[in-house]
Design an enzyme around this catalytic site. Structure first.
Site, PDB file in Angstrom:
ATOM      1  N   HIS A 112      -9.452   1.085   5.010  1.00  0.00           N
ATOM      2  CA  HIS A 112      -8.191   1.293   5.734  1.00  0.00           C
ATOM      3  C   HIS A 112      -8.433   2.220   6.923  1.00  0.00           C
ATOM      4  O   HIS A 112      -9.244   3.142   6.835  1.00  0.00           O
ATOM      5  CB  HIS A 112      -7.139   1.885   4.788  1.00  0.00           C
ATOM      6  CG  HIS A 112      -5.763   1.834   5.363  1.00  0.00           C
ATOM      7  ND1 HIS A 112      -5.331   2.726   6.317  1.00  0.00           N
ATOM      8  CD2 HIS A 112      -4.740   0.974   5.160  1.00  0.00           C
ATOM      9  CE1 HIS A 112      -4.082   2.421   6.656  1.00  0.00           C
ATOM     10  NE2 HIS A 112      -3.696   1.361   5.972  1.00  0.00           N
ATOM     11  N   ASN A 116       0.867  -1.180   0.000  1.00  0.00           N
ATOM     12  CA  ASN A 116       0.000   0.000   0.000  1.00  0.00           C
ATOM     13  C   ASN A 116       0.906   1.232   0.000  1.00  0.00           C
ATOM     14  O   ASN A 116       1.492   1.554   1.024  1.00  0.00           O
ATOM     15  CB  ASN A 116      -0.889  -0.039   1.252  1.00  0.00           C
ATOM     16  CG  ASN A 116      -1.727   1.220   1.402  1.00  0.00           C
ATOM     17  OD1 ASN A 116      -1.778   2.060   0.500  1.00  0.00           O
ATOM     18  ND2 ASN A 116      -2.401   1.341   2.536  1.00  0.00           N
ATOM     19  N   TRP A 117       1.003   1.861  -1.146  1.00  0.00           N
ATOM     20  CA  TRP A 117       1.899   3.023  -1.255  1.00  0.00           C
ATOM     21  C   TRP A 117       1.311   4.265  -0.579  1.00  0.00           C
ATOM     22  O   TRP A 117       1.999   5.275  -0.456  1.00  0.00           O
ATOM     23  CB  TRP A 117       2.189   3.311  -2.733  1.00  0.00           C
ATOM     24  CG  TRP A 117       3.235   2.410  -3.345  1.00  0.00           C
ATOM     25  CD1 TRP A 117       3.666   1.207  -2.849  1.00  0.00           C
ATOM     26  CD2 TRP A 117       3.983   2.647  -4.550  1.00  0.00           C
ATOM     27  NE1 TRP A 117       4.637   0.690  -3.684  1.00  0.00           N
ATOM     28  CE2 TRP A 117       4.854   1.552  -4.732  1.00  0.00           C
ATOM     29  CE3 TRP A 117       3.994   3.672  -5.500  1.00  0.00           C
ATOM     30  CZ2 TRP A 117       5.729   1.454  -5.818  1.00  0.00           C
ATOM     31  CZ3 TRP A 117       4.862   3.572  -6.584  1.00  0.00           C
ATOM     32  CH2 TRP A 117       5.724   2.478  -6.735  1.00  0.00           C
ATOM     33  N   LYS A 118       0.034   4.223  -0.194  1.00  0.00           N
ATOM     34  CA  LYS A 118      -0.629   5.396   0.399  1.00  0.00           C
ATOM     35  C   LYS A 118      -0.400   6.611  -0.509  1.00  0.00           C
ATOM     36  O   LYS A 118      -0.329   6.438  -1.717  1.00  0.00           O
ATOM     37  CB  LYS A 118      -0.130   5.604   1.835  1.00  0.00           C
ATOM     38  CG  LYS A 118      -0.232   4.308   2.656  1.00  0.00           C
ATOM     39  CD  LYS A 118       0.003   4.482   4.113  1.00  0.00           C
ATOM     40  CE  LYS A 118      -0.147   3.122   4.806  1.00  0.00           C
ATOM     41  NZ  LYS A 118      -0.037   3.196   6.254  1.00  0.00           N
ATOM     42  N   GLY A 165       2.921  -1.170   4.213  1.00  0.00           N
ATOM     43  CA  GLY A 165       2.963   0.255   3.891  1.00  0.00           C
ATOM     44  C   GLY A 165       4.384   0.684   3.538  1.00  0.00           C
ATOM     45  O   GLY A 165       4.883   0.438   2.442  1.00  0.00           O
ATOM     46  N   GLY A 166       5.052   1.318   4.494  1.00  0.00           N
ATOM     47  CA  GLY A 166       6.369   1.918   4.257  1.00  0.00           C
ATOM     48  C   GLY A 166       7.361   1.016   3.541  1.00  0.00           C
ATOM     49  O   GLY A 166       8.058   1.456   2.619  1.00  0.00           O
ATOM     50  N   GLY A 212       2.906   2.204  10.819  1.00  0.00           N
ATOM     51  CA  GLY A 212       3.914   3.260  10.696  1.00  0.00           C
ATOM     52  C   GLY A 212       4.656   3.573  11.986  1.00  0.00           C
ATOM     53  O   GLY A 212       5.348   4.579  12.068  1.00  0.00           O
ATOM     54  N   SER A 257       3.679  -2.217  10.261  1.00  0.00           N
ATOM     55  CA  SER A 257       5.124  -2.319  10.513  1.00  0.00           C
ATOM     56  C   SER A 257       5.720  -3.666  10.102  1.00  0.00           C
ATOM     57  O   SER A 257       6.616  -4.183  10.772  1.00  0.00           O
ATOM     58  CB  SER A 257       5.435  -2.007  11.984  1.00  0.00           C
ATOM     59  OG  SER A 257       5.087  -0.654  12.273  1.00  0.00           O
ATOM     60  N   GLU A 261      -5.143  -4.859  10.611  1.00  0.00           N
ATOM     61  CA  GLU A 261      -4.122  -3.836  10.788  1.00  0.00           C
ATOM     62  C   GLU A 261      -4.395  -3.081  12.095  1.00  0.00           C
ATOM     63  O   GLU A 261      -5.200  -2.135  12.116  1.00  0.00           O
ATOM     64  CB  GLU A 261      -4.152  -2.843   9.630  1.00  0.00           C
ATOM     65  CG  GLU A 261      -3.852  -3.460   8.283  1.00  0.00           C
ATOM     66  CD  GLU A 261      -3.280  -2.424   7.314  1.00  0.00           C
ATOM     67  OE1 GLU A 261      -2.190  -2.662   6.817  1.00  0.00           O
ATOM     68  OE2 GLU A 261      -3.924  -1.388   7.089  1.00  0.00           O
ATOM     69  N   GLU A 303      -6.803   4.588   8.002  1.00  0.00           N
ATOM     70  CA  GLU A 303      -6.561   6.009   7.697  1.00  0.00           C
ATOM     71  C   GLU A 303      -7.795   6.637   7.048  1.00  0.00           C
ATOM     72  O   GLU A 303      -8.006   7.852   7.151  1.00  0.00           O
ATOM     73  CB  GLU A 303      -5.310   6.141   6.813  1.00  0.00           C
ATOM     74  CG  GLU A 303      -4.050   5.895   7.633  1.00  0.00           C
ATOM     75  CD  GLU A 303      -2.867   5.350   6.854  1.00  0.00           C
ATOM     76  OE1 GLU A 303      -2.860   5.441   5.605  1.00  0.00           O
ATOM     77  OE2 GLU A 303      -1.939   4.831   7.505  1.00  0.00           O
TER      78      GLU A 303
HETATM   79  P1  13P Z   1       3.227   0.341   7.594  1.00  0.00           P
HETATM   80  O1  13P Z   1       3.705  -0.960   6.971  1.00  0.00           O
HETATM   81  O2  13P Z   1       3.974   1.532   7.088  1.00  0.00           O
HETATM   82  O3  13P Z   1       3.183   0.232   9.084  1.00  0.00           O
HETATM   83  O4  13P Z   1       1.715   0.558   7.101  1.00  0.00           O
HETATM   84  C1  13P Z   1       0.814  -0.491   7.216  1.00  0.00           C
HETATM   85  C2  13P Z   1      -0.406  -0.132   6.454  1.00  0.00           C
HETATM   86  O5  13P Z   1      -1.154   0.754   6.844  1.00  0.00           O
HETATM   87  C3  13P Z   1      -0.683  -0.875   5.206  1.00  0.00           C
HETATM   88  O6  13P Z   1      -1.964  -0.634   4.748  1.00  0.00           O
END
Ligand code: 13P
Length: 247
Positions: free
Chosen positions: A95, A11-13, A231-232, A171, A210, A165, A97
């Site tokens: 998600h 997920n590149w957000k 994510g990251g 993050g 993470s 999640e 977020e």
């Molecule tokens: P991180 O891997 O950066 O913690 O993000 C997880 C995430 O929200 C994937 O959708």
């Protein structure tokens, strides 16, 4: 009973401009033989170019969200059909977020899931508790109720996955212990079986929050973990490939 093929989705957000397409290409070139399905979910504006950049590869491309309606006067929004038209095959919905930042309720997420199905997209539906909810001993109840509220009956017989999640792990570099992950995944599995019957054993339940190359093997081999939503660490090909290789 079929055991689900693992899904590793990035997920590149809201990250990634044109030069980032080279990272996606490096993932496609490096992925090699794997039992996992691998997906990258870039910002919607990059989907079409990523489809072109990854031509000939097995890497799937997904969206990160879409509107619950199919078309209409919704300035600034993107429909599921538009993502599919651009070349997406999957979509992340619900998600945290979006639940937190855009007040998306379970009901809204469920309507988005229906829109995804109408457009032929495979939904990855996210659930997860906040730190306060975990500390109050409410994690399992919260997650079960998000699963019940966000997954419409129409998912029966379709391809979809659920991503657990924990909000506090996203993050932050923090992750639940393996037994904590297994406890929640088991609760999600039994809720899915309650809702959809034994066929729900084939639904991949991803862990997200993470996930890094260094912790991926332990997480991915935990009971009832059917992949990862990353994510990251999905933004750098080397890190994402390290996670894919841990399957
Ligand atoms: P991180 O891997 O950066 O913690 O993000 C997880 C995430 O929200 C994937 O959708």
């Amino acid at each position: 009973m079929t055991s689900p093929r693992p899904l590793i989705a990035g997920n590149w957000k809201m990250n990634g401009l044109s030069p980032a397409l080279a990272e996606a290409r490096a993932v496609a070139d490096g992925v090699g033989v794997t039992t996992a399905r691998v997906a990258i979910c870039p910002p919607a504006i990059l989907i079409h170019r990523m489809v072109q950049a990854l031509a000939g590869s097995t890497v799937l491309i997904g969206g990160q969200d879409h509107h619950w309606d199919d078309a209409g006067a919704f300035t600034g929004d993107t429909s599921a059909a538009m993502l599919a038209d651009a070349g997406a095959q999957l979509v992340i919905l619900g998600h945290s977020e979006r639940r937190a930042g855009y007040r998306e309720s379970d009901d809204v997420v469920g309507r988005k899931v229906l829109a995804a199905l109408r457009a032929g997209l495979e939904p990855i539906v996210c659930v997860g508790e906040t730190l306060e909810q975990r500390q109050a001993g409410e994690a399992l109840n919260i997650v079960r109720s998000q699963v019940r509220g966000s997954l419409p009956d129409a998912l029966a017989g379709t391809a979809f996955s659920v991503a657990y999640e924990p909000v506090w792990a996203i993050g932050t570099g923090l992750t639940p212990t393996t037994p904590e992950i297994e406890e929640v995944h088991q609760a999600i599995r039994s809720t899915l079986i309650d809702m959809f019957g034994e066929a729900a054993r084939a639904v991949p339940i991803l862990y997200g929050g993470s996930v890094k190359p260094g912790n991926a093997a332990e997480i991915l081999h935990a009971s009832e973990v059917g992949g990862a939503l990353v994510g990251g660490a999905s933004l750098k090909a080397e890190d994402f490939l390290g996670i894919i290789r841990a399957v």
